[in-house]
Write an enzyme that holds these catalytic residues in place. Structure first.
Site, PDB file in Angstrom:
ATOM      1  N   LYS A 195       0.818  -1.216   0.000  1.00 50.46           N
ATOM      2  CA  LYS A 195       0.000   0.000   0.000  1.00 50.46           C
ATOM      3  C   LYS A 195       0.849   1.262   0.000  1.00 50.46           C
ATOM      4  O   LYS A 195       0.557   2.219  -0.718  1.00 50.46           O
ATOM      5  CB  LYS A 195      -0.917  -0.023   1.227  1.00 50.46           C
ATOM      6  CG  LYS A 195      -1.911   1.106   1.281  1.00 50.46           C
ATOM      7  CD  LYS A 195      -2.866   0.940   2.436  1.00 50.46           C
ATOM      8  CE  LYS A 195      -2.105   0.898   3.750  1.00 50.46           C
ATOM      9  NZ  LYS A 195      -2.993   0.883   4.916  1.00 50.46           N
ATOM     10  N   ARG A 210     -11.678   1.726   8.925  1.00 52.37           N
ATOM     11  CA  ARG A 210     -11.309   0.345   9.211  1.00 52.37           C
ATOM     12  C   ARG A 210     -12.536  -0.545   9.404  1.00 52.37           C
ATOM     13  O   ARG A 210     -12.416  -1.757   9.465  1.00 52.37           O
ATOM     14  CB  ARG A 210     -10.471   0.272  10.486  1.00 52.37           C
ATOM     15  CG  ARG A 210      -9.094   0.836  10.319  1.00 52.37           C
ATOM     16  CD  ARG A 210      -8.186   0.396  11.452  1.00 52.37           C
ATOM     17  NE  ARG A 210      -6.919   1.102  11.406  1.00 52.37           N
ATOM     18  CZ  ARG A 210      -5.887   0.718  10.693  1.00 52.37           C
ATOM     19  NH1 ARG A 210      -5.952  -0.377   9.960  1.00 52.37           N
ATOM     20  NH2 ARG A 210      -4.763   1.414  10.703  1.00 52.37           N
ATOM     21  N   ARG A 247      11.549  -9.767   3.220  1.00 55.81           N
ATOM     22  CA  ARG A 247      12.019  -8.387   3.136  1.00 55.81           C
ATOM     23  C   ARG A 247      13.404  -8.206   3.734  1.00 55.81           C
ATOM     24  O   ARG A 247      13.628  -8.491   4.905  1.00 55.81           O
ATOM     25  CB  ARG A 247      11.084  -7.500   3.957  1.00 55.81           C
ATOM     26  CG  ARG A 247      10.210  -6.634   3.129  1.00 55.81           C
ATOM     27  CD  ARG A 247       9.295  -5.865   4.026  1.00 55.81           C
ATOM     28  NE  ARG A 247       7.975  -5.850   3.454  1.00 55.81           N
ATOM     29  CZ  ARG A 247       6.907  -5.356   4.044  1.00 55.81           C
ATOM     30  NH1 ARG A 247       7.006  -4.853   5.253  1.00 55.81           N
ATOM     31  NH2 ARG A 247       5.765  -5.366   3.431  1.00 55.81           N
ATOM     32  N   ARG A 294      14.103  -7.253   7.518  1.00 58.78           N
ATOM     33  CA  ARG A 294      13.261  -6.147   7.971  1.00 58.78           C
ATOM     34  C   ARG A 294      11.939  -6.604   8.576  1.00 58.78           C
ATOM     35  O   ARG A 294      11.071  -5.802   8.864  1.00 58.78           O
ATOM     36  CB  ARG A 294      12.964  -5.231   6.786  1.00 58.78           C
ATOM     37  CG  ARG A 294      13.869  -4.040   6.708  1.00 58.78           C
ATOM     38  CD  ARG A 294      13.457  -3.180   5.564  1.00 58.78           C
ATOM     39  NE  ARG A 294      12.022  -2.923   5.548  1.00 58.78           N
ATOM     40  CZ  ARG A 294      11.339  -2.542   4.487  1.00 58.78           C
ATOM     41  NH1 ARG A 294      11.948  -2.412   3.346  1.00 58.78           N
ATOM     42  NH2 ARG A 294      10.051  -2.288   4.555  1.00 58.78           N
ATOM     43  N   ARG A 327      -2.079 -12.261  11.554  1.00 57.26           N
ATOM     44  CA  ARG A 327      -2.357 -10.887  11.147  1.00 57.26           C
ATOM     45  C   ARG A 327      -3.147 -10.878   9.838  1.00 57.26           C
ATOM     46  O   ARG A 327      -4.098 -10.114   9.665  1.00 57.26           O
ATOM     47  CB  ARG A 327      -1.019 -10.158  10.969  1.00 57.26           C
ATOM     48  CG  ARG A 327      -1.060  -8.670  11.155  1.00 57.26           C
ATOM     49  CD  ARG A 327       0.273  -8.175  11.703  1.00 57.26           C
ATOM     50  NE  ARG A 327       1.380  -8.287  10.754  1.00 57.26           N
ATOM     51  CZ  ARG A 327       1.622  -7.424   9.783  1.00 57.26           C
ATOM     52  NH1 ARG A 327       0.838  -6.385   9.607  1.00 57.26           N
ATOM     53  NH2 ARG A 327       2.651  -7.581   8.986  1.00 57.26           N
TER      54      ARG A 327
END
Ligand code: ZN
Length: 216
Positions: free
Chosen positions: A14, A89, A128, A163, A174
Site C-alpha cells: 500500500k 477500518r 524483506r 526487515r 495478522r
C-alpha cells in the site's frame, strides 16, 4: 481526480502504491496515523491532550479521529483528489466518513482493495531485506527483487539486514484477522458499486498499472 479509499492486505504494498500515485498524479495522501502524529508534533493544546491519551496506551476515540479528518479534508489540496490510507477500518467509520464528506460536498469515488493470496503475502513479508546504509529494499524470495549478490546491496555493497517484525505464525494470524475484519467494509463499498479489487500478486509495476486503469 478521484477520491480513493485504500484497503490493503498486509504486505500488499500500500505504501509503495500510494507513493506512486502521489508522485505521478499529485493526490493528497491522508493517513490517520500521520494526522495524529502531526497534531501532537504541532504543539497545539489539542495535540498535548492527544499525546496524553496516546502515552496512557488508550485508543484515540473515533470522535477525535473524525475531527482531525474534518480539519484535513477542509484543506484546499484535497480538492484535487485524495487517497485515504488506514481509514475507514470498519463499517461504522465508513458511514461516518460518508457523512463527513457529504457535509463538505465530497464523496468517496472508489474503494481500491489491494488483494493478495496469503502465500505470496507471506513471502513478501518474511523475505524483506534492506540496506542499512542507503535504504534500498530487496526480497530474498522473489527473483526480480533479489540483490545481484546474496546478502549484499547492489547500490553500495553493504550487508543487507532482515526487515520483518513477523514470523510465519504471527504473519498468518495478522493476515487472517485482516481478511475477517475487512470483509464487512468491502461489502459496504461493493453494495455502493464502487469497490475495485486489484490483485497484487505480481510486481509493483503491474499493480500500479491496474490501479491507473481504475482511476482513469
Ligand atoms: Zn545500500
Amino acid at each position: 481526480m478521484k477520491n480513493i479509499v485504500f484497503v490493503a492486505a498486509p504486505a500488499a504494498g500500500k505504501g509503495t502504491q500510494s507513493d506512486l500515485l502521489v508522485k505521478k498524479y499529485g493526490y493528497a495522501h491522508i493517513s490517520t496515523g500521520d494526522l495524529l502524529r502531526n497534531e501532537v508534533a504541532s504543539g497545539s493544546e489539542f495535540g498535548a491532550e492527544l499525546k496524553k491519551i496516546m502515552e496512557s496506551g488508550s485508543l484515540v476515540s473515533d470522535e477525535i479521529v473524525t475531527e482531525l479528518l474534518r480539519k484535513r479534508l477542509e484543506c484546499d489540496d484535497v480538492n484535487n483528489g485524495f487517497i485515504l490510507d488506514g481509514y475507514p477500518r470498519n463499517v461504522a467509520q465508513a458511514e461516518t466518513l460518508d457523512t463527513l464528506l457529504e457535509s463538505l460536498g465530497k464523496k468517496v469515488d472508489v474503494c481500491i482493495s489491494l488483494d493478495m493470496d496469503m502465500d505470496t503475502a507471506l513471502k513478501r513479508a518474511l523475505g524483506r531485506i534492506s540496506c542499512p546504509q542507503c535504504g534500498a529494499g530487496y526480497n530474498k524470495f522473489f527473483d526480480a527483487m533479489k540483490p545481484k549478490t546474496e546478502g549484499i546491496c547492489d547500490n553500495c555493497g553493504s550487508t543487507l539486514i532482515s526487515r520483518s517484525d513477523d514470523n510465519e505464525e504471527t504473519f498468518k494470524t495478522r493476515f487472517e484477522t485482516y481478511i475477517k475484519s475487512t470483509e464487512p467494509l468491502l461489502d459496504y463499498y461493493k453494495d455502493k458499486g464502487i469497490l475495485d479489487v486489484i490483485s497484487c500478486n505480481g510486481t509493483p509495476e503491474e499493480t500500479f498499472n491496474e490501479i491507473e486503469s481504475v482511476i482513469k
